[in-house]
Write an enzyme that holds these catalytic residues in place. Structure first.
Site, PDB file in Angstrom:
ATOM      1  N   ARG A  58       0.841  -1.216   0.000  1.00  0.00           N
ATOM      2  CA  ARG A  58       0.000   0.000   0.000  1.00  0.00           C
ATOM      3  C   ARG A  58       0.871   1.259   0.000  1.00  0.00           C
ATOM      4  O   ARG A  58       0.467   2.308  -0.483  1.00  0.00           O
ATOM      5  CB  ARG A  58      -0.967  -0.005   1.206  1.00  0.00           C
ATOM      6  CG  ARG A  58      -1.835   1.232   1.279  1.00  0.00           C
ATOM      7  CD  ARG A  58      -3.101   1.048   2.118  1.00  0.00           C
ATOM      8  NE  ARG A  58      -2.871   0.467   3.413  1.00  0.00           N
ATOM      9  CZ  ARG A  58      -2.275   1.095   4.451  1.00  0.00           C
ATOM     10  NH1 ARG A  58      -1.854   2.337   4.309  1.00  0.00           N
ATOM     11  NH2 ARG A  58      -2.109   0.484   5.594  1.00  0.00           N
ATOM     12  N   TYR A 111     -15.548  15.392 -15.820  1.00  0.00           N
ATOM     13  CA  TYR A 111     -16.117  14.045 -15.653  1.00  0.00           C
ATOM     14  C   TYR A 111     -17.116  14.069 -14.491  1.00  0.00           C
ATOM     15  O   TYR A 111     -16.803  14.550 -13.404  1.00  0.00           O
ATOM     16  CB  TYR A 111     -14.989  13.034 -15.409  1.00  0.00           C
ATOM     17  CG  TYR A 111     -15.506  11.658 -15.076  1.00  0.00           C
ATOM     18  CD1 TYR A 111     -16.352  10.985 -15.950  1.00  0.00           C
ATOM     19  CD2 TYR A 111     -15.164  11.044 -13.883  1.00  0.00           C
ATOM     20  CE1 TYR A 111     -16.847   9.727 -15.637  1.00  0.00           C
ATOM     21  CE2 TYR A 111     -15.653   9.779 -13.566  1.00  0.00           C
ATOM     22  CZ  TYR A 111     -16.499   9.129 -14.449  1.00  0.00           C
ATOM     23  OH  TYR A 111     -16.987   7.888 -14.136  1.00  0.00           O
ATOM     24  N   ASP A 183      -6.690  17.539 -15.265  1.00  0.00           N
ATOM     25  CA  ASP A 183      -6.980  16.159 -15.635  1.00  0.00           C
ATOM     26  C   ASP A 183      -6.641  16.025 -17.121  1.00  0.00           C
ATOM     27  O   ASP A 183      -7.283  16.641 -17.979  1.00  0.00           O
ATOM     28  CB  ASP A 183      -8.467  15.850 -15.360  1.00  0.00           C
ATOM     29  CG  ASP A 183      -8.829  14.392 -15.647  1.00  0.00           C
ATOM     30  OD1 ASP A 183      -8.189  13.791 -16.523  1.00  0.00           O
ATOM     31  OD2 ASP A 183      -9.767  13.890 -15.011  1.00  0.00           O
ATOM     32  N   LYS A 208      -8.055   4.655 -19.211  1.00  0.00           N
ATOM     33  CA  LYS A 208      -8.311   5.117 -20.576  1.00  0.00           C
ATOM     34  C   LYS A 208      -7.064   4.937 -21.458  1.00  0.00           C
ATOM     35  O   LYS A 208      -6.588   3.834 -21.598  1.00  0.00           O
ATOM     36  CB  LYS A 208      -8.785   6.565 -20.525  1.00  0.00           C
ATOM     37  CG  LYS A 208      -9.848   6.835 -19.442  1.00  0.00           C
ATOM     38  CD  LYS A 208     -11.090   5.999 -19.693  1.00  0.00           C
ATOM     39  CE  LYS A 208     -12.262   6.271 -18.778  1.00  0.00           C
ATOM     40  NZ  LYS A 208     -12.101   6.356 -17.369  1.00  0.00           N
TER      41      LYS A 208
HETATM   42  N1  LCS Z   1     -11.246  11.813 -15.365  1.00  0.00           N
HETATM   43  C1  LCS Z   1     -11.805  11.694 -16.576  1.00  0.00           C
HETATM   44  C2  LCS Z   1     -11.578  12.760 -17.602  1.00  0.00           C
HETATM   45  C3  LCS Z   1     -12.583  10.602 -16.882  1.00  0.00           C
HETATM   46  O1  LCS Z   1     -13.123  10.515 -18.097  1.00  0.00           O
HETATM   47  C4  LCS Z   1     -12.787   9.597 -15.884  1.00  0.00           C
HETATM   48  C5  LCS Z   1     -13.641   8.413 -16.151  1.00  0.00           C
HETATM   49  C6  LCS Z   1     -12.187   9.766 -14.627  1.00  0.00           C
HETATM   50  C7  LCS Z   1     -11.421  10.886 -14.402  1.00  0.00           C
HETATM   51  C8  LCS Z   1     -12.348   8.744 -13.537  1.00  0.00           C
HETATM   52  O2  LCS Z   1     -11.578   7.637 -13.835  1.00  0.00           O
HETATM   53  P1  LCS Z   1     -11.886   6.137 -13.337  1.00  0.00           P
HETATM   54  O3  LCS Z   1     -12.069   6.210 -11.844  1.00  0.00           O
HETATM   55  O4  LCS Z   1     -13.131   5.691 -14.020  1.00  0.00           O
HETATM   56  O5  LCS Z   1     -10.663   5.395 -13.723  1.00  0.00           O
HETATM   57  N2  LCS Z   1     -14.443   8.556 -17.283  1.00  0.00           N
HETATM   58  C9  LCS Z   1     -15.352   7.732 -17.682  1.00  0.00           C
HETATM   59  C10 LCS Z   1     -16.173   7.986 -18.819  1.00  0.00           C
HETATM   60  O6  LCS Z   1     -16.190   9.010 -19.465  1.00  0.00           O
HETATM   61  N3  LCS Z   1     -16.915   6.933 -19.018  1.00  0.00           N
HETATM   62  O7  LCS Z   1     -16.745   5.983 -18.041  1.00  0.00           O
HETATM   63  C11 LCS Z   1     -15.719   6.424 -17.134  1.00  0.00           C
END
Ligand code: LCS
Length: 393
Positions: A58, A111, A183, A208
């Site tokens: 961790r 997001y 981000d 992503k």
């Molecule tokens: N930041 C952005 C720009 C994102 O698109 C997402 C997830 C996150 C943070 C959060 O990331 P995660 O915890 O899911 O790894 N975006 C998503 C979307 O547009 N569709 O499903 C998830």
């Protein structure tokens, strides 16, 4: 040859390299929760920081550290902090830098949950927020208050594809003595490096483009300087936002092909965006590579390419969008983005559904907006698929 000054595509392969006793070509998965000490004294010194050594996964783990070093190097930052998800990265930043009485200024179309947690969970810790259209710089300036502790943006923004001037936003933030957090998920470090433009902290959903194969959930933070790293890392560790070594291994493996994947998907995205823009059933397309994008010039300046995400609306609005989504056969009807497969989704009822309709409309997330994440399939197949689905309308 010195490996310090490699070009981006070479860094993708070699950054975070490590040497082990067997000469393994890639960083192995150290699938262990804990590490044994040489002696009681050594254990104590690892804890006090007098000796280097892994303690507990961790806190840190060799597989995870290799990934953190690699992404930090690609973002030209001080060091990286990998997290269990993109939201783990967002939460680590919020928890570390916002305390009772603080205020955050952010873009209105980020997001969904990154805004949602500020509006639903953080008020109970006495934290307030102002969401504005940060693509208009005067709005940022107006929203900052004496208790503002962070300017948080996403560019291009999910899902409106708004582009925010990172350099100018950093200047405003620094004038007020606060950090700019960016981000960078939609671009990845291949297309945009916010720390070079003045941002203090950059984060990604590694789920992503960085991983790129839709088989893990993960996140990462990179700071420009040591002081923010030292503030953030203990929060990730002690709140338990750590990534698992196997997830880190997959993210690191995916990272190596980031440039080739994005080159291919981006090439197709340009063709698809132009095709959609000229389609009689489409009312508008938002894509940084189209001259019609309101921040086309800024995008060209701060990004190394327009990327692989396209938002658009059909003339028939939501009903037409639903027909399209129900009839695509190659594209998957799924949330997430940045993988090798083309995805289509509807933000108002999916990724941004927890944001009130009023806030969505203010942010430009219309009920008819449909979002494409273009994959690496043959572009002709992707287009034929969209065309046959559009013919159903
Ligand atoms: N930041 C952005 C720009 C994102 O698109 C997402 C997830 C996150 C943070 C959060 O990331 P995660 O915890 O899911 O790894 N975006 C998503 C979307 O547009 N569709 O499903 C998830």
């Amino acid at each position: 040859m010195k490996k310090d000054n490699l070009r981006f595509s070479s860094k993708l392969i070699h950054a975070g390299d490590h040497k082990d006793q067997y000469g393994s070509a890639i960083v192995p998965i150290y699938q262990t929760s804990t590490f044994s000490f040489e002696s009681a004294d050594h254990g104590a010194k690892c804890f006090s920081g007098e000796a280097e050594g892994y303690i507990y996964t961790r806190i840190a783990n060799p597989t995870i550290r290799a990934l953190e070093k690699a992404v930090a190097s690609l973002e030209n930052g001080y060091d990286g902090i990998a997290t269990s998800s993109g939201m783990g990265a967002v939460s680590t930043i919020y928890m570390a830098l916002l305390s009772n009485g603080a205020h955050i200024v952010s873009h209105n179309a980020i997001y969904g949950p990154a805004r949602g947690i500020i509006e639903t969970i953080f008020p109970k810790f006495g934290i307030e927020s102002t969401y504005i259209d940060a693509s208009k710089l005067e709005n940022i300036e107006k929203a900052i208050k004496p208790n503002t502790k962070m300017l948080y943006i996403e560019t291009p923004a999910n899902p409106t594809m708004d582009i925010i001037d990172i350099k100018a936003a950093a200047e405003i933030a620094h004038k007020h003595g606060i950090p700019l957090v960016v981000d960078n998920t939609f671009c990845s470090p291949y297309l945009q490096r916010p720390l070079d433009l003045g941002a203090d902290i950059v984060l990604h959903s590694m789920t992503k483009f960085i991983n790129g194969h839709a088989d893990i959930v993960g996140g990462i933070i990179v700071t420009k300087e040591k002081d923010y790293y030292d503030k953030l890392r203990p929060v990730m560790i002690n709140l338990g936002f750590n990534i698992d070594p196997h997830q880190a291994f997959l993210a690191h493996r995916g990272l190596k092909t980031l440039a080739v994947r994005m080159d291919r998907a981006q090439e197709s995205s340009i063709i698809i965006a132009e095709y959609l823009e000229n389609h009689p059933k489409v009312s508008w397309v938002k894509y940084p590579g189209l001259k019609s994008h309101q921040n086309y010039e800024l995008g060209k300046k701060q990004m190394d390419g327009p990327g692989c995400m396209i938002s658009f609306e059909l003339k028939g609005g939501l009903d037409a969008g639903k027909i399209l989504m129900d009839n695509v056969q190659l594209a998957l009807l799924a949330v997430s983005l940045g993988g090798v497969e083309t995805l289509i989704q509807h933000p108002a009822s999916m990724t941004h559904s927890k944001i009130s309709k009023e806030h969505r409309e203010k942010a430009g997330i219309t009920d008819g907006l449909v979002r494409f994440s273009v994959g690496i399939e043959d572009v002709n197949d992707i287009m034929e698929d969209i065309e046959q689905a559009l013919q159903m309308i």
